[in-house]
Design a protein around this motif. Structure first.
Motif, PDB file in Angstrom:
ATOM      1  N   ALA B  20      27.148  29.223 -18.806  1.00  0.00           N
ATOM      2  CA  ALA B  20      26.451  28.846 -17.176  1.00  0.00           C
ATOM      3  C   ALA B  20      25.028  29.287 -17.296  1.00  0.00           C
ATOM      4  O   ALA B  20      23.902  28.444 -17.047  1.00  0.00           O
ATOM      5  CB  ALA B  20      27.066  29.529 -16.122  1.00  0.00           C
ATOM      6  N   ILE B  21      24.838  30.550 -17.905  1.00  0.00           N
ATOM      7  CA  ILE B  21      23.189  30.924 -17.855  1.00  0.00           C
ATOM      8  C   ILE B  21      22.502  30.176 -19.004  1.00  0.00           C
ATOM      9  O   ILE B  21      21.211  29.832 -18.604  1.00  0.00           O
ATOM     10  CB  ILE B  21      23.235  32.362 -18.127  1.00  0.00           C
ATOM     11  N   TYR B  22      23.046  29.615 -20.117  1.00  0.00           N
ATOM     12  CA  TYR B  22      22.536  29.141 -21.035  1.00  0.00           C
ATOM     13  C   TYR B  22      22.009  27.693 -20.441  1.00  0.00           C
ATOM     14  O   TYR B  22      20.960  27.034 -20.866  1.00  0.00           O
ATOM     15  CB  TYR B  22      23.371  28.941 -22.335  1.00  0.00           C
ATOM     16  N   GLY B  27      17.605  24.296 -19.252  1.00  0.00           N
ATOM     17  CA  GLY B  27      17.226  23.331 -18.161  1.00  0.00           C
ATOM     18  C   GLY B  27      15.606  23.798 -17.671  1.00  0.00           C
ATOM     19  O   GLY B  27      14.983  23.175 -17.542  1.00  0.00           O
ATOM     20  N   LEU B  28      15.681  25.195 -17.459  1.00  0.00           N
ATOM     21  CA  LEU B  28      14.707  25.877 -17.044  1.00  0.00           C
ATOM     22  C   LEU B  28      13.426  25.707 -18.024  1.00  0.00           C
ATOM     23  O   LEU B  28      12.232  25.357 -17.796  1.00  0.00           O
ATOM     24  CB  LEU B  28      14.952  27.201 -16.575  1.00  0.00           C
ATOM     25  N   GLY B  29      13.992  26.388 -19.241  1.00  0.00           N
ATOM     26  CA  GLY B  29      12.639  26.100 -20.307  1.00  0.00           C
ATOM     27  C   GLY B  29      12.384  24.781 -20.473  1.00  0.00           C
ATOM     28  O   GLY B  29      10.827  24.416 -20.738  1.00  0.00           O
ATOM     29  N   LEU B  83      15.962  32.792 -25.090  1.00  0.00           N
ATOM     30  CA  LEU B  83      17.211  33.687 -24.494  1.00  0.00           C
ATOM     31  C   LEU B  83      18.405  32.781 -24.470  1.00  0.00           C
ATOM     32  O   LEU B  83      19.396  33.458 -24.607  1.00  0.00           O
ATOM     33  CB  LEU B  83      16.447  34.173 -23.046  1.00  0.00           C
ATOM     34  N   GLY B  84      18.160  31.568 -24.255  1.00  0.00           N
ATOM     35  CA  GLY B  84      19.331  30.795 -24.118  1.00  0.00           C
ATOM     36  C   GLY B  84      19.977  30.712 -25.371  1.00  0.00           C
ATOM     37  O   GLY B  84      21.209  30.565 -25.719  1.00  0.00           O
ATOM     38  N   TYR B 164      20.464  16.756 -22.080  1.00  0.00           N
ATOM     39  CA  TYR B 164      21.433  16.983 -22.848  1.00  0.00           C
ATOM     40  C   TYR B 164      22.599  18.118 -22.091  1.00  0.00           C
ATOM     41  O   TYR B 164      23.844  18.050 -22.193  1.00  0.00           O
ATOM     42  CB  TYR B 164      21.184  17.702 -24.129  1.00  0.00           C
ATOM     43  N   THR B 165      21.900  18.937 -21.181  1.00  0.00           N
ATOM     44  CA  THR B 165      22.787  20.267 -20.506  1.00  0.00           C
ATOM     45  C   THR B 165      23.583  19.431 -19.733  1.00  0.00           C
ATOM     46  O   THR B 165      24.950  19.821 -19.352  1.00  0.00           O
ATOM     47  CB  THR B 165      21.847  20.746 -19.724  1.00  0.00           C
TER      48      THR B 165
END
Lengths: 187, 373
Positions: B20-22, B27-29, B83-84, B164-165
């Protein structure tokens, strides 16, 4: 060509779970991992018109297996005879195949770090024997064989009787055929 | 009377919080790099104006025209992606085999890994060429062609990463709630929105920005040459774009959940009912819709340095994270009749009678394979 498939005669299955136990012993499964649960909705209907149907599950060894297509590591693979299996030395444990299996027939033991699943007892079948759950079933409810061989029990049953498959509409082409009991499988 | 099974032992959720965090960080990056890329390309004509003004290409010209704070935002995007990546590798069952993620070309995860790698490398090249502090810049500050090319590649790859996410989840036929084309659209809009939020938080909310980059923002030369301060312009644009994206996200999310609720696919309907009126209703309505989307929207519309500059982006970022958690933790498979009951009857892993026998055999069955032949 050989195409291994299984026919499960739900008219014969009495839900004794022998296949589950046999599978556990042959494949040396860790606790919490079951390749072939025998599930049942319980008794359905109203007395006196009641019936009980068991659905022995296992990996469907689909022709169009979503778990093989989605594996990035080429660990989840399908042989020419249709057997879907996972190479533990290649599996990196991303669990995408377990997420993409519509039948929930893959399991991940975190202590091992790779995906485990039913292999149709690949080691036995390649030596000319039947899978251990088939050999164990005293009701002869599990029938295993080559679907491409017109003389095999499996291809005779599939071509002569009405058989169901689980979720055929998903397009995965599952290769485990169910001969439904009186009330059907409700699947 | 039938008692509803608890469904505690059926192992159907294989992906948990790291994924979930990845999905959120990817998406955020991607969103941050993509939005920064848009403003970078919008600022490029300013570079030419600066070059004409100064007569030579000075690294400061690029910094002043396309914005030094933007450079650090690109760096933040790269950090998010890295980090992901670390979370993904940490989440693997056999992390030492992670290189195998690149092998099968039919696998969506392979394309995700490729896009992640390309986006990180291209964005790093772009950042080093244009935004590396130029006192440390040895010889590459004139390679602007390569830098612009890397920026373009990073933008394309980060766009692909955002899509992709969603595609990763929507490709799974086994999970009816995920298996719709609306999921990639929702995830892409949410990724762009969180990217905008991170950028505007950095440009407007960070106290660092005021003492580090205020000279750039207020830079009188750039204002003299092109007539306005690009960073002020970017900051206002970001708020406008994020407002529009949040509105779009509300519409898409509500339509998606209602569509799934009216679906004839029982697995999808079950999850949608859980979100709308079941056990997740407080998280969905209170957390996701109100705190994650409606309040940020109101804050953006209200304006102000703290309300629109800090509160709104922080809430939008939390909303994006919550959206990924909601999706990853609601992955119901289409059930097989009797399956839940079967798994509920299995003994617990810590069963007082069975467990000691398993422990004594190292967690293995008590008969070895050889003995059965």
């Amino acid at each position: 060509m050989t195409r291994y498939a299984m026919v499960i005669d739900q008219r014969r299955c009495i839900g004794c779970q022998s296949c589950t136990v046999a599978c556990r012993t042959w494949n040396d499964l860790p606790m919490g991992t079951i390749y072939n649960p025998v599930v049942s909705e319980g008794v359905v209907g109203h007395f006196p018109n009641v019936h009980l149907t068991f659905t022995p599950m296992l990996c469907m060894h689909c022709d169009n297996a979503p778990c093989v297509l989605c594996c990035p590591a080429a660990a989840s693979q399908q042989d020419d005879d249709g057997i879907v299996w996972v190479d533990p030395n290649k599996c990196m444990g991303c669990k995408v195949c377990a997420q993409s299996c519509p039948y929930g027939m893959r399991s991940m033991e975190h202590s091992e770090g790779y995906i485990r699943k039913c292999t149709f007892c690949k080691d036995r079948v390649r030596e000319g024997e039947r899978p251990y759950c088939v050999a164990t079933c005293h009701q002869k409810a599990r029938i295993f064989g080559d679907l491409d061989d017109p003389e095999s029990d499996v291809s005779k049953l599939v071509s002569e009787l009405r058989t169901d498959r689980i979720f055929p509409e998903l397009g995965t082409e599952p290769q485990v055929y169910y001969i439904p009991d009186l009330g059907g499988t409700d699947l | 009377m039938r008692v509803a099974p608890k469904n505690t032992k059926m192992n159907t959720r294989f992906w948990t919080w790291p994924i979930a965090i990845y999905l959120f960080l990817g998406g955020l990056g991607g969103g941050t790099i993509f939005m920064a890329g848009i403003f970078f390309f919008m600022g490029l004509p300013n570079v030419n104006a600066m070059v004409e003004f100064y007569g030579v290409l000075a690294p400061e010209a690029v910094l002043y025209s396309t914005g030094a704070p933007l450079g650090f935002a690109i760096f933040l995007g790269i950090v998010c992606l890295a980090l992901g990546c670390l979370l993904l590798i940490f989440e693997l069952g056999q992390p030492k085999l992670f290189v195998r993620a690149f092998i099968t070309k039919t696998a969506i995860i392979k394309w995700g890994a490729v896009l992640l790698t390309i986006a990180m490398i291209a964005a790093l090249i772009w950042w080093v060429i244009f935004y590396w502090p130029h006192e440390w810049n040895l010889f590459w500050y004139e390679w602007t062609g390569i830098g612009v090319g890397a920026a373009a590649v990073a933008m394309v790859a980060s766009m692909g990463l955002m899509v992709y996410t969603g595609v990763l989840l929507s490709s799974m036929k086994a999970r009816p709630f995920w298996n719709t084309p609306a999921v990639p659209i929702l995830f892409t809009v949410s990724a762009l929105s969180t990217g905008c939020a991170l950028l505007s938080l950095w440009l407007g909310g960070s106290p660092l920005e005021f003492w580090m980059f205020a000279p750039y923002r207020e830079g009188f030369e750039i204002v003299a040459v092109i007539g306005f301060s690009p960073m002020e312009y970017v900051y206002e644009m970001l708020h406008l774009i994020d407002t529009i994206l949040v509105v779009a996200e509300i519409i898409i999310l509500l339509l998606f959940v209602v569509m799934q609720y009216s679906s004839n696919e029982l697995g999808a309907k079950k999850v949608a009912a859980r979100w709308i009126k079941g056990e997740t209703k407080v998280v969905f309505w209170g957390g996701m819709i109100v705190l994650g989307l409606l309040v940020p929207l109101g804050c953006y519309l209200a304006g102000g340095a703290v309300i629109a500059g800090i509160v709104a982006p922080v809430l939008a970022l939390c909303g994006g994270l919550l959206l990924r958690f909601l999706f990853v933790y609601n992955n119901d498979r289409r059930g097989i009749p009797g399956e839940v009951k079967y798994f509920d009857r299995l003994p617990d892993k810590g069963d007082p009678i069975l467990h000691p026998y398993w422990e004594n055999n190292g967690g293995k069955a008590y008969v070895t394979k050889g003995a059965m032949r």
